[in-house]
Design an enzyme around this catalytic site. Structure first.
Site: not given
Length: 304
Positions: A100, A276-278, A280
């Site tokens: 993501p 990667d929003h998972r 960070i």
């Protein structure tokens, strides 16, 4: 051979009796044989559709792009993708589907950095190196990764475990005639600017001549991709998974910057950090780019 009733059943079901394995006396085909054949054919068809689904849908349930006969619009030429280009396309597609992505944009004032770089140009060349802005970026990113270790991680396949790395290896995206390659500068945080510049030049030459070894392209913690020598104001680089962040650098431009009393001409470099929003969150990404911009604005901070 088969009796009239069995032949009629086979005609109704569209079954070629020659393909049915007989189980009756004297190799006679029975109704049960025809029914078993049909059941097996239906089961095999279901398996084939299931196996073909990922390719047909394009992955992740996304409908595939339909085939188009471009020759109906004019003259065309088809050329197969090279091995390197095909490998890169697969990796980028996989990263885009699995990660993501979010991109944080910022600017760094590199006016003083550029003045220092030009002043040191002759001295550095005398040591057999070429000091471009990129070694400064590598050094600053390595410093920032030590300050923000949450950017120096990888997310394991289970999606629940983070691997924290106690080393800092920086990948540099290199554009070659055959496709994109990412050689890695190992232990960038422990090397001087001149050492980084020399190593980058050597790796870049190997990339262009297809002489990079596998271990020179693996183990990266963070990637830098620079379009500064070409142009553009910003872009959204794709994370080089299993890394969790990548920095895109665009062309620096002179801009009027307010200093509190007047506008001053400053050389501003655009930064584009995809992550990667998972792994960070947005606040940390903003802090990372702000810190990186501060380092590039005043490189003396690298000594602290």
């Amino acid at each position: 051979h088969a009796g009239p009733a069995v032949r009629m059943l086979a005609r109704e079901l569209g079954v070629d009796l020659g393909l049915v394995k007989p189980s009756g006396p004297k190799d006679r085909v029975l109704k049960e044989d025809v029914q078993a054949y049909v059941k097996q054919a239906i089961a095999n068809q279901g398996k084939a559709q299931t196996a073909a689904a990922p390719a047909a849908s394009g992955g992740a349930g996304i409908p595939a792009i339909p085939e188009v006969d471009f020759s109906q619009f004019g003259e065309i030429e088809e050329k197969p993708m090279g091995r390197l280009l095909k490998m890169g396309a697969t990796n980028l597609h996989r990263s885009w589907l699995n990660v993501p992505h979010v991109t944080q944009f910022d600017e760094a004032d590199i006016t003083e950095l550029e003045s220092f770089r030009k002043a040191m140009k002759a001295e550095v060349e005398a040591q057999g190196a070429k000091l471009t802005p990129l070694p400064f970026m590598v050094k600053a990113c390595a410093f920032a990764l030590r300050k923000f270790p949450q950017f120096n991680v990888s997310l394991k396949g289970d999606g629940e475990t983070l691997v924290w790395k106690n080393y800092v290896h920086i990948g540099i995206a290199v554009d070659t005639p055959d496709g994109l390659m990412v050689p890695v500068v190992r232990n960038a945080d422990k090397k001087s600017l001149i050492e980084i510049a020399k190593e980058m030049a050597e790796l870049g030459k190997k990339a262009q001549t297809k002489k990079l070894k596998r271990d020179e392209m693996t183990g990266g913690c963070f990637t830098i991709t620079s379009l500064g020598s070409i142009g553009g104001t910003a872009f959204t680089p794709i994370v080089n998974a299993p890394e969790v962040a990548i920095l895109g650098v665009s062309k620096a431009q002179m801009k009027p910057v307010w200093d509190g009393s007047t506008f001053q001409p400053r050389l501003m470099m655009p930064l584009s950090l995809s992550y990667d929003h998972r792994a960070i969150n947005g606040a940390d990404a903003a802090r990372f780019t702000a810190f990186l911009a501060d380092l590039l604005t005043d490189i003396r901070r690298l000594l602290l």
